[in-house]
Design an enzyme around this catalytic site. Sequence first.
Site, PDB file in Angstrom:
ATOM      1  NE  ARG A 202     -10.003  20.870   4.088  1.00  0.00           N
ATOM      2  CZ  ARG A 202     -10.310  22.081   3.607  1.00  0.00           C
ATOM      3  NH1 ARG A 202      -9.409  23.048   3.628  1.00  0.00           N
ATOM      4  NH2 ARG A 202     -11.482  22.324   3.097  1.00  0.00           N
ATOM      5  N   GLY A 203      -6.405  17.151  -0.024  1.00  0.00           N
ATOM      6  CA  GLY A 203      -6.132  17.139  -1.457  1.00  0.00           C
ATOM      7  C   GLY A 203      -5.650  18.491  -1.949  1.00  0.00           C
ATOM      8  CD  GLU A 204      -8.626  20.871  -6.241  1.00  0.00           C
ATOM      9  OE1 GLU A 204      -8.155  21.723  -7.003  1.00  0.00           O
ATOM     10  OE2 GLU A 204      -9.608  20.169  -6.512  1.00  0.00           O
ATOM     11  N   GLY A 206      -5.024  21.461   0.515  1.00  0.00           N
ATOM     12  CA  GLY A 206      -3.945  21.537   1.497  1.00  0.00           C
ATOM     13  C   GLY A 206      -4.167  20.672   2.714  1.00  0.00           C
ATOM     14  CG  ASP A 234       0.555   6.530   1.249  1.00  0.00           C
ATOM     15  OD1 ASP A 234       0.080   6.421   2.387  1.00  0.00           O
ATOM     16  OD2 ASP A 234      -0.001   6.094   0.236  1.00  0.00           O
TER      17      ASP A 234
HETATM   18  P1  AMP Z   1      -2.896   7.362  -0.979  1.00  0.00           P
HETATM   19  O1  AMP Z   1      -1.673   8.053  -0.461  1.00  0.00           O
HETATM   20  O2  AMP Z   1      -4.010   7.409   0.008  1.00  0.00           O
HETATM   21  O3  AMP Z   1      -3.281   7.786  -2.359  1.00  0.00           O
HETATM   22  O4  AMP Z   1      -2.515   5.804  -1.043  1.00  0.00           O
HETATM   23  C1  AMP Z   1      -2.490   5.067  -2.227  1.00  0.00           C
HETATM   24  C2  AMP Z   1      -1.844   3.719  -1.975  1.00  0.00           C
HETATM   25  O5  AMP Z   1      -2.534   3.024  -0.948  1.00  0.00           O
HETATM   26  C3  AMP Z   1      -1.924   2.865  -3.213  1.00  0.00           C
HETATM   27  O6  AMP Z   1      -0.639   2.769  -3.806  1.00  0.00           O
HETATM   28  C4  AMP Z   1      -2.473   1.517  -2.741  1.00  0.00           C
HETATM   29  O7  AMP Z   1      -1.681   0.430  -3.124  1.00  0.00           O
HETATM   30  C5  AMP Z   1      -2.515   1.625  -1.224  1.00  0.00           C
HETATM   31  N1  AMP Z   1      -3.737   1.058  -0.654  1.00  0.00           N
HETATM   32  C6  AMP Z   1      -4.991   1.129  -1.158  1.00  0.00           C
HETATM   33  N2  AMP Z   1      -5.868   0.476  -0.360  1.00  0.00           N
HETATM   34  C7  AMP Z   1      -5.153  -0.007   0.689  1.00  0.00           C
HETATM   35  C8  AMP Z   1      -5.496  -0.767   1.859  1.00  0.00           C
HETATM   36  N3  AMP Z   1      -6.754  -1.159   2.110  1.00  0.00           N
HETATM   37  N4  AMP Z   1      -4.494  -1.088   2.724  1.00  0.00           N
HETATM   38  C9  AMP Z   1      -3.223  -0.693   2.470  1.00  0.00           C
HETATM   39  N5  AMP Z   1      -2.841   0.024   1.392  1.00  0.00           N
HETATM   40  C10 AMP Z   1      -3.785   0.370   0.501  1.00  0.00           C
END
Ligand code: AMP
Length: 305
Positions: A202-204, A206, A234
């Site tokens: 949930r972002g900021e 948690g 990620d």
């Molecule tokens: P997040 O942790 O959700 O902010 O993920 C961001 C990362 O997801 C970025 O570094 C993108 O390169 C990658 N990303 C964005 N769209 C996709 C997608 N459709 N499939 C796989 N990776 C993605």
Amino acid sequence: MSILVVGSVALDSVETPFGKRERVLGGSATYFATSASFFTDVNLVAVVGEDFPQEHVDFLRSRDIDLTGLSRVPGETFHWKGYYGYDLNEAQTLETHLNVFQHFKPRIPPQYADAEYLILANIDPELQLEVLKQVKRPKLVACDTMNFWISSKPEALKEVISRVDIFIINESEARQLSGEVNLVRAARAILAMGVKNLVVKRGEYGVLMFNGSSLFAAPAYPLEEVFDPTGAGDTFAGGFMGYLANIGDTSEEAIRQAIIFGSVMASFNVEAFSLDRLRTLTYPDIEARYRDFKRMTHFEEVGGL
Ligand code: AMP
């Protein structure tokens, strides 16, 4: 124990209210692997194109990430372009260029087939299914996804999530996938798809974890400066799985503690663009923030109920 991660390795162009970066290192597997590498050995499977700078490969190697499964093929690297307004909780995707991922068939190197900890990071759910076919019997499988795949490949995604132990997803994506506005109802609907543990980011605000019998809530670490939320999800997943693999325990108590390590890692990552904060981070920094987190969430009962 080591972790096997399959996901995107990307060049990202990102704009936030605090600045702009063009074609910097990104990708779900990149953030995940770098974050998890603070806790355990990581094996990465992904593909990049001819344009992927060698310095990024060298950086991943400097984190001791095993790159046997990273192939370089003719064509351009996956490129994502995103924008954040003052509400840093949600990225607006401006462009997604799958490029070399369009024809990518993940081939898990034989030495990784016995992986005990597997993360299917955000990537085409059909590729996530291909990976599940090639591994033997992991002790723990987690998966992540995003709105792009919920819209374009919902059936393949549902098949993946029915086969994993932990499904990690954003709040808005949980709503999108379930068709429910209320988050508790959304969680219940997703658990009914066959998910054992659901972690909602949930972002900021948690993280919430739901399973059939209990609920765990963790706040995000309050930060004064957030520059770039890209990769927070990620990086969270990397700290979360990295910690679980490190202690070799998948009990609910371990999962709760891992959520805190994941939150600590995500809190560092958003302090700078791309993976820049993770480049200078040390394990003592992680321990110190973990202790702060513990103090911040601890309370004693002083009165009767
Ligand atoms: P997040 O942790 O959700 O902010 O993920 C961001 C990362 O997801 C970025 O570094 C993108 O390169 C990658 N990303 C964005 N769209 C996709 C997608 N459709 N499939 C796989 N990776 C993605």
